[in-house]
Design a protein around this motif. Structure first.
Motif, PDB file in Angstrom:
ATOM      1  N   ALA A  49       0.823  -1.208   0.000  1.00 33.27           N
ATOM      2  CA  ALA A  49       0.000   0.000   0.000  1.00 33.27           C
ATOM      3  C   ALA A  49       0.857   1.258   0.000  1.00 33.27           C
ATOM      4  O   ALA A  49       0.545   2.231  -0.702  1.00 33.27           O
ATOM      5  CB  ALA A  49      -0.935  -0.010   1.213  1.00 33.27           C
ATOM      6  N   VAL A 106       0.809   4.181  -2.807  1.00 31.30           N
ATOM      7  CA  VAL A 106       0.567   5.602  -2.518  1.00 31.30           C
ATOM      8  C   VAL A 106       1.678   6.457  -3.110  1.00 31.30           C
ATOM      9  O   VAL A 106       1.430   7.504  -3.724  1.00 31.30           O
ATOM     10  CB  VAL A 106       0.444   5.831  -1.002  1.00 31.30           C
ATOM     11  CG1 VAL A 106       0.472   7.325  -0.674  1.00 31.30           C
ATOM     12  CG2 VAL A 106      -0.836   5.203  -0.467  1.00 31.30           C
ATOM     13  N   HIS A 157       1.153   9.175  -5.982  1.00 34.42           N
ATOM     14  CA  HIS A 157       1.492  10.558  -5.628  1.00 34.42           C
ATOM     15  C   HIS A 157       2.540  11.123  -6.577  1.00 34.42           C
ATOM     16  O   HIS A 157       2.525  12.312  -6.901  1.00 34.42           O
ATOM     17  CB  HIS A 157       2.007  10.619  -4.192  1.00 34.42           C
ATOM     18  CG  HIS A 157       2.411  12.000  -3.764  1.00 34.42           C
ATOM     19  ND1 HIS A 157       1.490  13.006  -3.542  1.00 34.42           N
ATOM     20  CD2 HIS A 157       3.640  12.562  -3.533  1.00 34.42           C
ATOM     21  CE1 HIS A 157       2.114  14.115  -3.188  1.00 34.42           C
ATOM     22  NE2 HIS A 157       3.415  13.879  -3.173  1.00 34.42           N
ATOM     23  N   LYS A 207      -7.320   7.313  -8.318  1.00 36.20           N
ATOM     24  CA  LYS A 207      -6.717   7.184  -6.992  1.00 36.20           C
ATOM     25  C   LYS A 207      -7.752   6.727  -5.972  1.00 36.20           C
ATOM     26  O   LYS A 207      -7.472   5.866  -5.130  1.00 36.20           O
ATOM     27  CB  LYS A 207      -6.108   8.523  -6.571  1.00 36.20           C
ATOM     28  CG  LYS A 207      -4.922   8.959  -7.415  1.00 36.20           C
ATOM     29  CD  LYS A 207      -4.386  10.305  -6.948  1.00 36.20           C
ATOM     30  CE  LYS A 207      -3.202  10.758  -7.810  1.00 36.20           C
ATOM     31  NZ  LYS A 207      -2.688  12.082  -7.403  1.00 36.20           N
ATOM     32  N   LEU A 256      -7.073   3.083  -4.218  1.00 34.21           N
ATOM     33  CA  LEU A 256      -6.769   3.104  -2.785  1.00 34.21           C
ATOM     34  C   LEU A 256      -7.921   2.526  -1.968  1.00 34.21           C
ATOM     35  O   LEU A 256      -7.686   1.904  -0.924  1.00 34.21           O
ATOM     36  CB  LEU A 256      -6.445   4.527  -2.345  1.00 34.21           C
ATOM     37  CG  LEU A 256      -5.165   5.112  -2.964  1.00 34.21           C
ATOM     38  CD1 LEU A 256      -4.948   6.547  -2.495  1.00 34.21           C
ATOM     39  CD2 LEU A 256      -3.947   4.252  -2.628  1.00 34.21           C
ATOM     40  N   THR A 286      -7.507  -1.148  -2.176  1.00 34.32           N
ATOM     41  CA  THR A 286      -6.369  -1.532  -1.342  1.00 34.32           C
ATOM     42  C   THR A 286      -6.812  -1.616   0.118  1.00 34.32           C
ATOM     43  O   THR A 286      -6.427  -2.541   0.849  1.00 34.32           O
ATOM     44  CB  THR A 286      -5.228  -0.518  -1.494  1.00 34.32           C
ATOM     45  OG1 THR A 286      -4.861  -0.431  -2.876  1.00 34.32           O
ATOM     46  CG2 THR A 286      -4.009  -0.929  -0.688  1.00 34.32           C
TER      47      THR A 286
END
Length: 388
Positions: free
Chosen positions: A230, A234, A238, A248, A252, A255
């Motif tokens: 994870a 990220v 990013h 995103k 996420l 995830t």
């Protein structure tokens, strides 16, 4: 399903509205609610379980499982694959062998699964347990593969909206997502107790023995491995300038869904099932809408949604008959309708077996329907998703 990355479009080639709205896979409202509604269901069931003091496999979890299966369509969407190939016949002929694989292979899987499940339910409880474990692993793989596929579609949508190409780091994590998540979830499901309480067993207890599982504390090790993935994800997202918030949000959130499953598998299975069912429903709805090459198609607009609900109706009926609410009502008062349903229980049980056989046939069909590595499959399928 893992579509290829589309050729880049210069930002100047995409209108401003496309660069904003085009980053959503369906629409802002649909994309958000596909993730939000199953999350709210899980939180409501968690609150109910805490309020009533239930343990594992309590009534609130039964409500959550049933709702994710029959309201959020995880258990009913499986028939939609066959509605799709039956009405959009070009999908049956993307390759010379496609129709034989989809029709003949799916029919064979249905017949074999139905026979095994019926025999196991009547004569071999251990075989039934092994079949349940195998089906659960296939279900996890199918669900995770759909996440990977929609992740790829988000990439395509971003490129169509003028966003830069995905980074190599994100591409690498996309390839690692399914095998890593599946391995961790299999261990959590089959080898670790659901909770740390004494006597707790795995969610699917193949060992059938007190010492048949690993220590529950190892669930923290699984979470640690997933946390590393994870964090890398990220950082990759990013560090990718110009990438849209919708992708995103999607990546996420899923995830986090895997993390919930690793920590609390019973609740995580409810959450992932609800999201999966809704995603597949809207994805199929998009695929069923006619393209510009089908101006005379009668199945379009609201008729698409009506047809989908109609073909799901028999499975929904089986779900209603086997719902936890029927059991609850029967425990309080045996009304005429409830008594009738309970007298039909052997038939409803066959309905459950048939539904599970359709589920396995659906897994098989999808594996061949969405082979995006084949150019002809991409040529036929991506325009139906608005990504041609």
């Amino acid at each position: 399903m893992s579509p290829p990355i589309a050729p880049a479009l210069a930002a100047s080639e995409a209108p401003a509205s496309a660069r904003v709205q085009g980053l959503w896979l369906f629409s802002p409202r649909v994309d958000v609610n596909l993730l939000l509604l199953p999350t709210l269901l899980m939180l409501a069931c968690v609150w109910l379980a805490d309020f009533t003091g239930e343990g594992a496999q309590g009534f609130s979890q039964a409500i959550g499982r049933w709702t994710s299966q029959y309201v959020f369509l995880n258990g009913t969407h499986v028939i939609l694959t066959f509605l799709l190939v039956g009405t959009r016949r070009e999908l049956l002929h993307t390759t010379p062998s496609q129709s034989r694989l989809l029709v003949g292979g799916s029919a064979a899987v249905f017949a074999l699964t139905f026979g095994l499940l019926w025999y196991a339910s009547e004569h071999a409880p251990l075989l039934a347990l092994l079949l349940a474990a195998g089906t659960h692993v296939l279900a996890m793989h199918h669900t995770l593969s759909q996440v990977k596929g929609l992740w790829s579609l988000h990439m395509l949508r971003g490129r169509a909206g003028g966003a830069p190409a995905p980074s190599e780091a994100e591409r690498t994590l996309l390839r690692q997502f399914v095998p890593l998540a599946l391995l961790l979830m299999m261990v959590r499901t089959l080898a670790l107790p659901v909770t740390g309480m004494p006597g707790a067993r795995p969610m699917i207890d193949i060992g059938q023995a007190e010492s048949g599982s690993l220590p529950h504390v190892l669930s923290w090790a699984l979470l640690a491995v997933w946390a590393v993935f994870a964090v890398r994800l990220v950082l990759a997202l990013h560090g990718a300038p110009g990438q849209g918030g919708p992708r995103k949000l999607y990546v996420l959130t899923h995830t986090a869904v895997v993390a919930v499953y690793l920590a609390w598998p019973l609740w995580g299975s409810i959450l992932s099932a609800g999201i999966h069912g809704l995603e597949y429903f809207f994805l199929t709805g998009r695929m069923l809408q006619p393209t510009a090459r089908e101006p005379m198609a009668r199945l379009r607009g609201p008729r698409v949604w009506a047809a989908m609900l109609a073909v799901m109706a028999p499975i929904i009926l089986v779900g209603v008959a086997n719902s936890p609410f029927v059991t609850l009502v029967d425990g309080v008062t045996r009304g005429a309708a409830t008594a009738f349903l309970l007298r039909q229980q052997p038939w409803w049980s066959l309905g459950v077996i048939a539904t599970n056989a359709v589920v396995l046939a659906h897994y098989f069909a999808d594996a061949f329907l969405y082979r995006f590595r084949i150019p002809r499959v991409r040529e036929v399928t991506l325009p139906r998703l608005g990504l041609g």
